[in-house]
Every structure is written in C-alpha cells, then in structure tokens.
Design an enzyme around this catalytic site. Structure first.
Site, PDB file in Angstrom:
ATOM      1  N   GLN A   9       0.828  -1.205   0.000  1.00 51.35           N
ATOM      2  CA  GLN A   9       0.000   0.000   0.000  1.00 51.35           C
ATOM      3  C   GLN A   9       0.863   1.257   0.000  1.00 51.35           C
ATOM      4  OE1 GLN A   9      -3.142  -0.138  -0.527  1.00 51.35           O
ATOM      5  NE2 GLN A   9      -3.304  -2.352  -0.259  1.00 51.35           N
ATOM      6  N   CYS A  67      -8.808  -9.489   3.413  1.00 50.15           N
ATOM      7  CA  CYS A  67      -7.682 -10.402   3.637  1.00 50.15           C
ATOM      8  C   CYS A  67      -6.907 -10.001   4.894  1.00 50.15           C
ATOM      9  CB  CYS A  67      -6.752 -10.469   2.435  1.00 50.15           C
ATOM     10  SG  CYS A  67      -7.553 -11.129   0.979  1.00 50.15           S
TER      11      CYS A  67
END
Lengths: 414, 151
Positions: free
Chosen positions: A210, A371
């Site tokens: 990210q 997840c």
C-alpha cells in the site's frame, strides 16, 4: 492551505483521462472506482507498453543471440533499473522480480527463514498485517517450529510502539511488518521500527504494497533488509511484483525455485546457481509484466508526486469527515498517520449489502475482511466497507460514495 | 436492469431485521455448520427430525441481509415437512435463485415464500449468500461432519 486548494496543483480529472477504463459507464453511471487498494486501474501508457512489448520487441530474455531477444532482455533489465531507482536501492541486483508481494514474502520465509531460524526463534509481525504477511510465517512455524509474535494496535488502529519494542526479545530473528495497512490505512512508524529492531541485530521485512503507490520509499534511507510490493497496486500489471533485499542477504540465501534462468551450470552431479538477482528468478519471467511495471513507474514519475499524494490524503480526510457526519456510520482506522483508505460500517446494514447497493450507483468499493481477518477481530466486526483512493479520484467521487451510503440507508429503512 | 429493491424486497428486509427461528435448538438431532469464507458469513442449522419428518428447525449465525433472510425463510418452511419434501423444496429453491422461478409445479407448499429470493439471480456474487443456509441444511440431513463451505 485547505484540502481543496492543495489539490489544485494536481489535476485528477486530467490524470483520469489517461485511464481508458473510465470511458465506460457502469450501470449507465459514471464509474467511481474506490478500490485502488485492492488493485489500481491502468493508464494507457502501461497498456501501450505491454502491447508494444508483444507487438514489436518480444522474445525470451537472457538467452537468444538474436536481435529480438537482446531487445527483450534490455527492456526487462531496464525495468529492473527503473524499479531500483524508484525505491532507491543501491544496486539493480537487489531487485528480484516475483509474481507479487505474496510470492516475495513466501520466498523470504522459505529461503531466508528456513536457513536462519531454529525451533523457538521468533518472527514478530503486527496485528494489522494482510494475510500474505501472516500465513507464510505460520507455514514456516509449522515446518520448523518457530514462534509467531504479534505486536498490538490501539483502538485507532495505530501500532503501539512501546508494546512492539517490548516484544523484541532475545529470540526475535525477524520483524515482518506492513508500511501501511490495507484494511485501515494506518501508516506504521517504519523508520523507528527498523531502528529499534536493527539496534538489536534483527533484520526487518517491510510489506510495502500500500505504501509504494502512495508514499516516497527509499530503501537505503529506511535501511530495511527486505521490502516487497506488487505491481498491480502501483498502476502496473498483475502477476509482477518486487522483492528488494540487501545484496549480502540475498547472496547468502538458498534459491527458492530451481529451473532454467537461475543456474550457472548444470550437470547431473551438481548445479551451480547464477548470481543474484537471477538465482531467484527461475523459469521464464513475466517479461511484459516487468516492462509494464517499468512503464507504470515512469508514468507516476511524470506526475507531480508530492501534489498527487497530498490530493489523495485530502480525499481521505474529506471522505472521513463526510462519512462521520452520517448517522450510524462508524469509522475504523483513525490513526493520526494514515494513508488514502477509509474503512467503515453502517449500523444495521451488512457491508456486503452496502457494497451491492452502492455498486448499482456506479461506485466500486470493497466489502469484506480485506484479507485481514485479525484486524476485523480486533475491532469486533466480521467485515467493513472500504473506500480506497487513487490518483484518478475526485471530491465528486467521495460525494458519490456518500450518496451511495445514503441510498443504502434508504433501502434498508424500507 | 433490475431495481435494487427487487433484491432487497420488504420481506427480505423484515426477515433480516427480525429473523424467525433464530437461536440454538436444544433437542436438535441433526445439525451442521456452514460458512462463506469470501465474506465471513456463518450459519449453524439445527433440525429436530422425528420419523421421516422435520418437526423443528432453527438457526444461528451472522451475515448479510440476504443470508440471514434466506436462513429465516428456510427454517420457517421446513417445519412439518417430510424428508422427501425437504429434498424437493431444495430443488425448487435452487431453481428460483438460478433461474428466477421453479419450472416444477408444487401443490404442497406455497413457493411464493421462495420467490422473494429470486432477485439474487441478477447478482452472481450474492447467490452464495442465499444458498449458504440451504446447503448447510442439506449437509445436516446427509450427516456431514465437516463444515460446509461455499467456496
């Protein structure tokens, strides 16, 4: 400077025109794509680079003596150099092309981990890891009997640094931790984490999936031992990702997979392995993927990155504010330092129902556990709705999200 | 295109807000668990079977409106049915959520109750929400020990 004023230096509407997918309406409405944290859309420049790779410069790499193979090899290695400079690695051979961050972490667990850990040794992760930075260590634990330790986060989803430090013990052999949480957006104090671990001689693997698309990453300044990320979250193709490792570590590690491309010589008695990076790149690599990733990085570098990041953060703050003003909306992940991700739920409406209803408004969000089930457990929810922002998002997109949530509330009000 | 309210009909919303037959059945003699790992929906189906008839059906679980309403409607319909009727009802249900209606005529139970679930056929990723309770019920009847997974 206000958020909207800050955004003026970066023009997402213009950037959006680089992304062909936004030309098509979804259910007759303008596409509002708020799932960049799962996978980013691709600019024309990336699509063209992949097309060109196959149409004009394709052959296998590192093999043929002929023109096309040389061109393909040069392009593949040029992509490696682009990645190197993007994260400021010291040397190109410290960049290993893998399928994605998941494969990168599995690679480190199964090579460095198996070679260096003994029963009772500890791997320290955090409570906000993606499954891909949990499961490979559990598999390693079950194989060799090491121990998985988990550093807690506070109610805002921020890592509790004192607790983290306390967990750095005499048996800690590796810290594997996210740079930015995919489920909450929390940015971890990564420089401090690395400093604390390395002061005790403990290497650090950073999951940068990210962070790489949204923050400046300088692996030399960070000093981390491994840094991993996926191409598809960085506006590049899927199936390509990067494992950065310090050369000395990579050289000492046994290979991951055996096969072609990773050898120096093979007889039936003995094989000698190629030097890094090729030692870890068995088989024909994802050639067009690497080329596409290089093109994605070139594309990003053509933008005013600092302004782009400010714009993404402004969207996140605006979305948090607008959602916070709605009745019955709870935000998860309210750490002071966070990236362009907003996670929330709506009282009385399951996130999947929210997701389905706002999808019909043309708004694409992720609904689920992202997840990261341990994160959901930490906040005592089964799932959340997550809106994540990319360079093509606008304040109008946030307004559409808010409208969609209101619509879900209307539908459920009966 | 379908209106979103064809999926979220009033009956569905009502069953999801106030699920019928919710909670453990103490004297169940047939039960199974199911989960949908994609979205974390979980359901536990409890049945009381006497002779060849379902005399009681209850469920526990958590999930979206579709999965909770489907479990609620199902347990309502099962009570009093003979086991071969339960199997036939499963087939009707399956037809409704995949084709929108059941081709087979049925004179022993009101299929309109199932038809409120027909909206999911337009939402492929949500069909599993509707089917979870039903597959779990089927597994319970077949005496399966391992939890049912929709994946």
């Amino acid at each position: 400077m206000t958020d909207k004023a800050a955004a003026v230096r970066f023009d997402p509407v213009r950037a959006r025109q680089d992304f062909p997918i936004f030309r098509q309406p979804i259910y007759g409405k303008r596409l509002v794509y708020l799932d960049t944290a799962a996978s980013a859309q691709k600019p024309r420049q990336v699509i063209e680079a992949i097309k060109h790779c196959y149409e004009a410069e394709y052959a296998n790499v590192h093999r043929g003596v002929y023109y096309l193979s040389q061109r393909a090899s040069e392009n593949f290695e040029a992509a490696r150099e682009t990645v190197r400079s993007f994260i400021n690695a010291r040397e190109g051979r410290e960049i290993i092309f893998v399928r994605g961050a998941t494969e990168a972490i599995n690679l480190v667990a199964q090579t460095w981990g198996r070679a260096n850990l003994t029963p009772g040794d500890e791997v320290l992760i955090s409570h906000i890891e993606h499954h891909s930075n949990i499961v490979p260590w559990q598999m390693l634990r079950d194989q060799i009997g090491c121990v998985l330790r988990v550093a807690p986060v506070d109610d805002d989803g921020a890592l509790i640094l004192e607790e983290f430090e306390r967990l750095l013990g005499p048996r800690t052999r590796l810290v594997a931790i996210t740079h930015m949480s995919n489920a909450l957006g929390t940015i971890t104090p990564i420089a401090e984490i690395i400093r604390l671990a390395q002061a005790r001689g403990i290497p650090v693997l950073v999951d940068g999936c990210q962070a790489a698309p949204h923050m400046d990453v300088d692996v030399q300044a960070l000093g981390c031992d491994f840094y991993v990320f996926s191409g598809h979250k960085l506006y590049g193709p899927s199936g390509i990702g990067v494992l950065y490792g310090k050369a000395a570590l990579l050289e000492a590690m046994p290979p991951y997979q055996g096969g072609g491309e990773m050898i120096a010589s093979v007889t039936f008695d003995k094989t000698t392995f190629a030097p890094i990076p090729h030692k870890f790149e068995a088989g024909t690599p994802h050639i067009s993927g690497a080329v596409g990733l290089g093109a994605a990085i070139d594309y990003l570098r053509g933008l005013d990155l600092a302004a782009m990041r400010e714009h993404e953060l402004a969207l996140m703050r605006y979305a948090s504010k607008r959602l916070g003003e709605l009745n019955s909306v709870r935000l998860f992940g309210t750490a002071a330092d966070k990236g362009a991700i907003v996670s929330f739920d709506v009282t009385g409406i399951h996130p999947h129902d929210v997701g389905t209803i706002i999808d019909r408004e043309g708004v694409a969000v992720r609904a689920g556990h992202h997840c990261a089930q341990p994160v959901m457990d930490r906040f005592n929810v089964a799932a959340t709705v997550r809106a994540s922002f990319g360079l093509y998002n606008t304040f109008e997109d946030v307004d559409a999200l808010i409208q969609g949530v209101r619509r879900a509330q209307e539908v459920f009000a009966g | 295109m379908m209106d979103i309210r064809d999926l979220y009909q009033e009956v569905i919303l009502d069953h999801s807000r106030r699920p019928r037959n919710f909670g453990r059945l103490a004297d169940a003699n047939c039960e199974a668990e199911g989960d949908n790992p994609l979205c974390g929906d979980r359901v536990h189906i409890y049945l009381r079977i006497e002779g060849d008839r379902v005399t009681e059906a209850r469920f526990e679980g958590r999930g979206c409106a579709i999965s909770m309403a489907s479990a609620s409607l199902m347990t309502d319909m099962l009570r009093g049915l003979a086991l071969d009727e339960v199997r036939a009802l499963f087939q009707h249900f399956h037809a409704v959520v995949t084709h929108g209606e059941s081709a087979e005529a049925c004179d022993w139970i009101d299929l309109d109750k199932l038809n409120v679930l027909s909206g999911v056929r337009e939402y492929p990723v949500r069909i599993k929400c509707a089917t979870l309770a039903w597959h779990t019920m089927k597994a319970a009847l077949e005496g399966k020990r391992t939890p049912v997974r929709t994946e």
